[in-house]
Design an enzyme around this catalytic site. Structure first.
Site, short mmCIF file in Angstrom:
data_model
loop_
_atom_site.label_atom_id
_atom_site.label_comp_id
_atom_site.label_asym_id
_atom_site.label_seq_id
_atom_site.Cartn_x
_atom_site.Cartn_y
_atom_site.Cartn_z
N TRP A 1 19.97 4.93 65.43
CA TRP A 1 20.13 4.86 63.98
C TRP A 1 19.46 6.06 63.32
O TRP A 1 20.05 6.73 62.47
CB TRP A 1 19.51 3.56 63.47
CG TRP A 1 19.91 3.15 62.08
CD1 TRP A 1 20.74 2.12 61.74
CD2 TRP A 1 19.50 3.76 60.84
NE1 TRP A 1 20.87 2.05 60.36
CE2 TRP A 1 20.12 3.04 59.79
CE3 TRP A 1 18.67 4.83 60.51
CZ2 TRP A 1 19.95 3.36 58.44
CZ3 TRP A 1 18.50 5.16 59.16
CH2 TRP A 1 19.13 4.43 58.15
N ASP B 1 17.88 4.86 72.90
CA ASP B 1 19.08 4.11 72.51
C ASP B 1 20.31 4.70 73.18
O ASP B 1 20.73 5.81 72.86
CB ASP B 1 19.20 4.18 70.98
CG ASP B 1 20.29 3.29 70.42
OD1 ASP B 1 21.14 2.84 71.19
OD2 ASP B 1 20.28 3.06 69.20
N CYS C 1 25.71 -0.78 63.72
CA CYS C 1 24.30 -1.15 63.75
C CYS C 1 24.22 -2.66 63.94
O CYS C 1 25.06 -3.41 63.43
CB CYS C 1 23.63 -0.74 62.44
SG CYS C 1 22.06 -1.56 62.11
N ASN D 1 13.65 -6.67 68.61
CA ASN D 1 13.73 -5.69 67.52
C ASN D 1 13.06 -6.27 66.27
O ASN D 1 13.59 -7.17 65.63
CB ASN D 1 15.20 -5.36 67.24
CG ASN D 1 15.37 -4.39 66.10
OD1 ASN D 1 14.40 -3.88 65.54
ND2 ASN D 1 16.62 -4.13 65.74
N SER E 1 13.00 -5.66 63.24
CA SER E 1 13.81 -4.77 62.43
C SER E 1 13.38 -4.65 60.98
O SER E 1 13.09 -5.66 60.32
CB SER E 1 15.26 -5.24 62.47
OG SER E 1 16.07 -4.40 61.67
#
Length: 558
Positions: A88, A157, A195, A420, A422
């Site tokens: 990201w 990632d 995402c 995650n 997030s």
């Protein structure tokens, strides 16, 4: 034959005790060239494995966040034991085409490996710089000076593997060469990748993602490395799946149960609407109306409803049939569509109308009922091929974390998990108190979540300090810099206060002096360097205003 035996012995080691491979050691050796190579990332991979297993044994977790640049990596190294490289963040700030955008994995596939190399080179450089500095110290000075382990393992990632098997293989090769100790690969379609906290996620079949994991492991084996492989599933919130080819996915695919829509597929309706000149909101309204009539259910839900509607049997018989169906359709059994229909027929559910083709999207995707249970099924399927399993979630939920952990570890008790943390979650709206937020990481660590990370933490921290400093600097000029940055660097022992030294001017002066016999008139840190000002001692007392309130700087020494 000796090399084949060597590979087999490697596979028999404790490191790969839980790893399943559908290929042989001979297959691996046949794909290797004659020039044997070693990779620095392999040492980091071994370090990462030991670190994660230690956390697993202690019920603790490695906590980290996505690093943007060498500045963040060097500061993180003082406090955190791993580094994350986020796709990201790369997509938004540093693609190899220099074209920013959202996290759709549509950037050149060497983007994240190149960022890994950027950070890995920085780690090695600051490690060398520190060693040179410490070798100039006396034994007593070294004892007083904290040592920083700059060589923190990097986990990167890998998105969806960036295409088919050969694309995944080449991507993994890049990661190993560029310095990654571990990578993660997710079970979304590479064509429609989003995402993990966007809508419109499309899963691939379980078998297809296993192929990705096998391809990654094969490439690591060919290179002779122990790169840690993280398998991510987006099944908790996904609502589409690319294919129904894998029977393990059948129980989560939705079908139409309204017989009035027989022969009236959504895709055909949408095509007709487009042919009639409809677009935008009109097409959306057409789809919404069709879906409202469809009565979408999983096959199991449709069978349960059909049994409950049977009026020719008593309540006790109905309960017996429901219990029998629930036994056969429990998620662990991964009942196929065909098997489910046969069992339903035996339970008196005949001519059941349930059609999973009618609601397919214009792209051909099937409707999927995402859930923690769907993630558990996938986590269990991926576990023999991965080192760590990660379920992407829609919110920070300890109950969901517990359900996933118990589900996966009931079948694979030694499996390590990732989570995650997030920034896409609104943590303040999660219902947790500040104390619960503080305890979230250690609490789920006890459930087996040994690697926990804020994917885009580097981006948010960077944005915050830049925004607040820029606003203050525009109003108060250099006082804003001194108060917000320089004094805070000093107060917190941040080594960029002396940024020439941080960047390695002393280190390269050592090169100059070594080449020129110990003396260099052009040394960067010689007489006249302004950084000498930071060695002067002085005292300043008083109050300093910083936005809201003030702090007292007493005896702030340079």
């Amino acid at each position: 034959e000796a090399e084949v035996a060597e590979v087999q012995a490697w596979w028999n080691s404790e490191r790969f005790r839980l790893t399943k491979r559908p290929y042989t050691a001979r297959d691996v050796v046949s794909l290797r060239g004659n020039l044997r190579q070693t990779y620095a990332s392999n040492e980091m991979a071994k370090k990462l494995w030991r670190l994660l297993k230690n956390h697993q044994a202690n019920g603790t977790a490695s906590r980290t966040f996505g690093a943007l640049d060498p500045v963040q990596v060097t500061q993180m190294a003082k406090h955190l034991d791993t580094i994350y490289v986020s796709g990201w963040q790369c997509s938004a700030t540093h693609t190899t085409s220099n074209e920013p955008g959202p996290d759709l994995a549509d950037y050149p596939y060497d983007t994240v490996p190149n960022k890994v190399e950027h950070l890995f080179f920085a780690q090695q450089y600051h490690d060398r710089k520190q060693k040179e500095e410490r070798m100039r110290m006396s034994r007593e000075e070294r004892a007083r000076t904290p040592y920083v382990d700059y060589l923190r393992p990097i986990i990167a990632d890998g998105d969806t593997g960036f295409g088919g098997t050969t694309a995944t293989v080449k991507l993994c090769k890049l990661f190993v060469e560029r310095g990654a100790a571990g990578i993660h690969i997710e079970d979304q379609s590479s064509v429609t990748k989003k995402c993990g906290h966007m809508a419109g996620k499309v899963l691939v079949a379980i078998s297809e993602h296993i192929n990705r994991l096998v391809a990654a492991r094969l490439q690591f084996d060919v290179m002779g490395v122990e790169t840690v492989l993280v398998a991510r599933t987006d099944a908790e919130a996904a609502n589409l799946i690319q294919s129904n080819i894998d029977t393990r996915d059948h129980q989560f695919i939705l079908g139409v149960t309204n017989p009035n829509l027989k022969g009236k597929s959504l895709a055909t309706l949408m095509q007709q609407g487009m042919a009639a000149g409809k677009n935008g909101a009109e097409l959306q309204a057409l789809e919404d109306e069709w879906l409202s009539k469809a009565q979408l259910k999983t096959l199991s839900e449709a069978v349960v409803e059909a049994i409950e509607r049977q009026n020719n049997i008593g309540e006790e018989e109905k309960r017996r049939k429901l219990n029998e169906w629930m036994h056969h359709s429990s998620y662990e059994r991964c009942l196929s569509n065909e098997e489910g229909r046969e069992i339903a027929e035996k339970l008196g559910v005949r001519n059941l109308f349930w059609d999973w083709d009618l609601p397919r999207t214009r792209e051909g995707f099937y409707r999927f009922k995402g859930s923690v249970t769907a993630s558990v099924v996938r986590g269990c399927a991926f576990s023999p091929h991965a080192d760590v399993i990660w379920m992407e979630t829609a919110s920070p939920n300890v109950v969901e974390c517990t359900e996933f952990s118990e589900g996966v570890r009931s079948k694979h008790p030694q499996m390590m998990l990732g989570y995650n943390l997030s920034p896409s979650f609104n943590w303040d709206a999660s219902g947790m108190s500040d104390e619960q937020m503080k305890d979230f990481i250690p609490k789920i660590a006890k459930l087996g979540y040994v690697w926990q990370f804020i994917t885009v933490g580097g981006l948010h921290s960077n944005a915050l300090i830049t925004s607040t400093f820029a606003r203050d600097f525009a109003n108060r000029g250099m006082l804003a810099y001194v108060e917000r940055i320089q004094r805070e660097e000093r107060n917190n022992g941040v080594d960029t206060l002396a940024h020439q030294k941080w960047a390695g001017a002393n280190y390269y002066d050592r090169y100059l002096k070594t080449v020129q016999g110990g003396v260099a008139s052009t040394a960067a840190m010689g007489k006249g360097v302004t950084e000498e000002q930071f060695k002067e001692s002085w005292t300043r007392s008083g109050a300093v205003n910083i936005d809201r309130g003030s702090i007292v700087v007493a005896k702030a020494r340079m």
